[in-house]
Write an enzyme that holds these catalytic residues in place. Structure first.
Site, PDB file in Angstrom:
ATOM      1  N   CYS A   1       0.818  -1.217   0.000  1.00 56.22           N
ATOM      2  CA  CYS A   1       0.000   0.000   0.000  1.00 56.22           C
ATOM      3  C   CYS A   1       0.853   1.268   0.000  1.00 56.22           C
ATOM      4  CB  CYS A   1      -0.904  -0.018   1.242  1.00 56.22           C
ATOM      5  SG  CYS A   1      -1.745   1.542   1.544  1.00 56.22           S
TER       6      CYS A   1
ATOM      7  N   GLU B   1      -5.104   7.689   8.994  1.00 54.47           N
ATOM      8  CA  GLU B   1      -4.927   8.578   7.839  1.00 54.47           C
ATOM      9  C   GLU B   1      -3.439   8.890   7.688  1.00 54.47           C
ATOM     10  OE1 GLU B   1      -6.513   9.775   5.195  1.00 54.47           O
ATOM     11  OE2 GLU B   1      -4.643  10.834   4.841  1.00 54.47           O
TER      12      GLU B   1
ATOM     13  N   TYR C   1      -5.342   5.749  -9.118  1.00 50.19           N
ATOM     14  CA  TYR C   1      -6.518   4.961  -8.699  1.00 50.19           C
ATOM     15  C   TYR C   1      -7.749   5.371  -9.503  1.00 50.19           C
ATOM     16  CZ  TYR C   1      -4.076   2.777  -4.806  1.00 50.19           C
ATOM     17  OH  TYR C   1      -3.214   2.014  -4.054  1.00 50.19           O
TER      18      TYR C   1
ATOM     19  N   LYS D   1     -14.367   1.339   5.583  1.00 47.51           N
ATOM     20  CA  LYS D   1     -13.412   0.392   4.996  1.00 47.51           C
ATOM     21  C   LYS D   1     -12.370   0.007   6.039  1.00 47.51           C
ATOM     22  CE  LYS D   1     -11.912   3.085   1.772  1.00 47.51           C
ATOM     23  NZ  LYS D   1     -10.924   3.439   0.762  1.00 47.51           N
ATOM     24  N   TYR D   2     -11.784  -1.146   5.870  1.00 47.95           N
ATOM     25  CA  TYR D   2     -10.760  -1.629   6.799  1.00 47.95           C
ATOM     26  C   TYR D   2      -9.397  -1.410   6.152  1.00 47.95           C
ATOM     27  CZ  TYR D   2     -15.075  -3.735   8.429  1.00 47.95           C
ATOM     28  OH  TYR D   2     -16.372  -3.929   8.837  1.00 47.95           O
TER      29      TYR D   2
HETATM   30  N1  LIG Z   1      -6.681   7.818   3.323  1.00 46.60           N
HETATM   31  C1  LIG Z   1      -6.029   6.637   3.639  1.00 46.60           C
HETATM   32  C2  LIG Z   1      -6.130   5.651   2.474  1.00 46.60           C
HETATM   33  C3  LIG Z   1      -5.597   4.300   2.851  1.00 46.60           C
HETATM   34  C4  LIG Z   1      -6.024   3.234   1.822  1.00 46.60           C
HETATM   35  O1  LIG Z   1      -6.844   3.500   0.910  1.00 46.60           O
HETATM   36  N2  LIG Z   1      -5.469   2.020   1.959  1.00 46.60           N
HETATM   37  C5  LIG Z   1      -5.850   0.932   1.090  1.00 46.60           C
HETATM   38  C6  LIG Z   1      -4.640   0.143   0.616  1.00 46.60           C
HETATM   39  S1  LIG Z   1      -3.650   0.952  -0.563  1.00 46.60           S
HETATM   40  C7  LIG Z   1      -6.682  -0.074   1.841  1.00 46.60           C
HETATM   41  O2  LIG Z   1      -6.322  -0.476   2.925  1.00 46.60           O
HETATM   42  N3  LIG Z   1      -7.804  -0.501   1.261  1.00 46.60           N
HETATM   43  C8  LIG Z   1      -8.646  -1.496   1.827  1.00 46.60           C
HETATM   44  C9  LIG Z   1      -9.969  -1.575   1.111  1.00 46.60           C
HETATM   45  O3  LIG Z   1     -10.177  -0.789   0.165  1.00 46.60           O
HETATM   46  O4  LIG Z   1     -10.788  -2.393   1.495  1.00 46.60           O
HETATM   47  C10 LIG Z   1      -4.595   6.970   3.975  1.00 46.60           C
HETATM   48  O5  LIG Z   1      -3.944   7.697   3.215  1.00 46.60           O
HETATM   49  O6  LIG Z   1      -4.136   6.549   5.020  1.00 46.60           O
END
Ligand SMILES: N[C@@H](CCC(=O)N[C@@H](CS)C(=O)NCC(=O)O)C(=O)O
Length: 355
Positions: A79, A174, A222, A156-157
């Site tokens: 990530c 965040e 994305y 979301k997790y």
């Molecule tokens: N706003 C968050 C975004 C984090 C994020 O989108 N992480 C993704 C991985 S790249 C995730 O864990 N996604 C899980 C999902 O979509 O279920 C940050 O910058 O910390």
């Protein structure tokens, strides 16, 4: 603004987040459970805001004081957002004070009772190099951590998760806020406390740069990859390459994106660039031009990769296994392209700008 733990709260900047959330809610009947569900009616990808927004402080009397050994960073090497935080841990010299664990690269079922797919921990620590069991809570998934921290969480997790071992809750999920805490709040502990990646004289410039790089590049890839219609894809692609061209031009004049000193904006840009040719070009259809066709951007990516500590944050196997293996709607058979296998530790030409 500080509030009680064990509840997802809107802290710092909550007005903006609420405004953002209410416009987002028009697009979603219920909270998205995965990035793949974050879709507007027009087929464009729209990212939802993070929920846990508490701050660690250098003030010992605060709710979350900076202390050696108290906090844990849950990441995925795959990530980019989590990798920003890991990069700070390494380059600020905080990895002895703040422990971290990476999940397995490929999303799996997080519960037997529903279909949700997400981040899971390694059961034994031997299946994938770099992925380990949860050392604190024995959780099977990142979802379980969110459920431990809040009984009514419905978002979301995601990773990163900054966990408080003492209060057994999520401090913050965040990345843009976690890196700010790591930059300043642990300076009594950090081995490299003198490194300031958000110095006062550059803050306005860093904020302005982050804004267009986030919209065009970090989140832009994305928007290309998760678009479900041709129009939003092409629009995102146009903005992405406008922003990359702008970076190329800036990096033809100076070593880093905000001048001749490394800053937060470089770390934030790097995590997307390092994934570009290996993943985004193919998986997210960002193929108008490859990163290594931009001489300045390519050498710049190598330069940042070679900052002491940074290369240990890049696990290309996890990165490729995750993206190509976790989005069946984009890559149904999960085939991982073999190339291009770029060596980012090879010489670069960026010293020519050294101040
Ligand atoms: N706003 C968050 C975004 C984090 C994020 O989108 N992480 C993704 C991985 S790249 C995730 O864990 N996604 C899980 C999902 O979509 O279920 C940050 O910058 O910390």
């Amino acid at each position: 603004m500080i509030s009680l733990p064990h509840k997802p709260i809107l802290g710092f900047g909550s007005k903006n987040i609420q405004r953002f959330s209410s416009s987002i809610s028009k697009h979603f009947a219920q909270m998205a459970r995965s990035a793949l569900d974050e879709m507007s009616d027009s087929g464009a990808f729209i990212r939802t805001a993070s929920t846990f927004r508490n701050f660690i402080s250098r003030d010992p009397s605060s709710q979350f004081p900076a202390e050696v050994g108290r906090y844990h960073l849950y990441i995925s090497y795959a990530c980019p957002w989590a990798s920003r935080c890991l990069a700070y841990l390494k380059i600020k010299g905080l990895d002895k004070a703040i422990s971290f664990t990476s999940v397995k690269p490929k999303w799996e079922r997080t519960k037997e009772t529903d279909e949700h797919m997400g981040w899971v921990f390694s059961a034994l620590g031997t299946e994938e190099l770099g992925a380990e069991p949860d050392p604190l809570n024995g959780a099977k998934s990142i979802r379980e951590l969110y459920e431990l921290a809040s009984t009514n969480y419905a978002g979301k997790y995601t990773v990163p998760v900054l966990w408080d071992k003492k209060l057994k809750t999520i401090v913050n999920n965040e990345s843009s806020e976690i890196i700010r805490m790591f930059n300043t709040e642990f300076n009594d502990i950090a081995e490299n406390a003198a490194l300031d990646l958000y110095p006062p004289h550059l803050q306005a410039q860093i904020d302005e740069t982050n804004e267009w790089i986030y919209n065009g590049i970090n989140n832009g890839v994305y928007k290309c990859g998760f678009a479900k219609k041709q129009g939003p894809y092409e629009e995102a692609l146009k903005h992405l390459y406008e922003a990359l061209d702008k970076c190329e031009e800036i990096l033809g004049r100076q070593r880093y994106i905000c001048g001749n000193t490394l800053s937060e904006a470089d770390i934030r840009l790097f995590v997307t660039l390092i994934r570009f040719d290996e993943v985004y070009v193919v998986h997210f259809k960002c193929n108008k031009k490859l990163l290594h066709e931009y001489p300045n951007l390519f050498n710049y990516t190598k330069d940042i990769f070679q900052v002491p500590g940074m290369s240990s944050t890049v696990n290309m196997q996890h990165i490729k296994q995750h993206y190509y293996g976790s989005h069946p709607s984009i890559n149904p058979f999960g085939i991982i392209p073999v190339g291009p296998d770029i060596d980012y530790s090879s010489p670069h030409d960026r010293e020519r700008f050294s101040s």
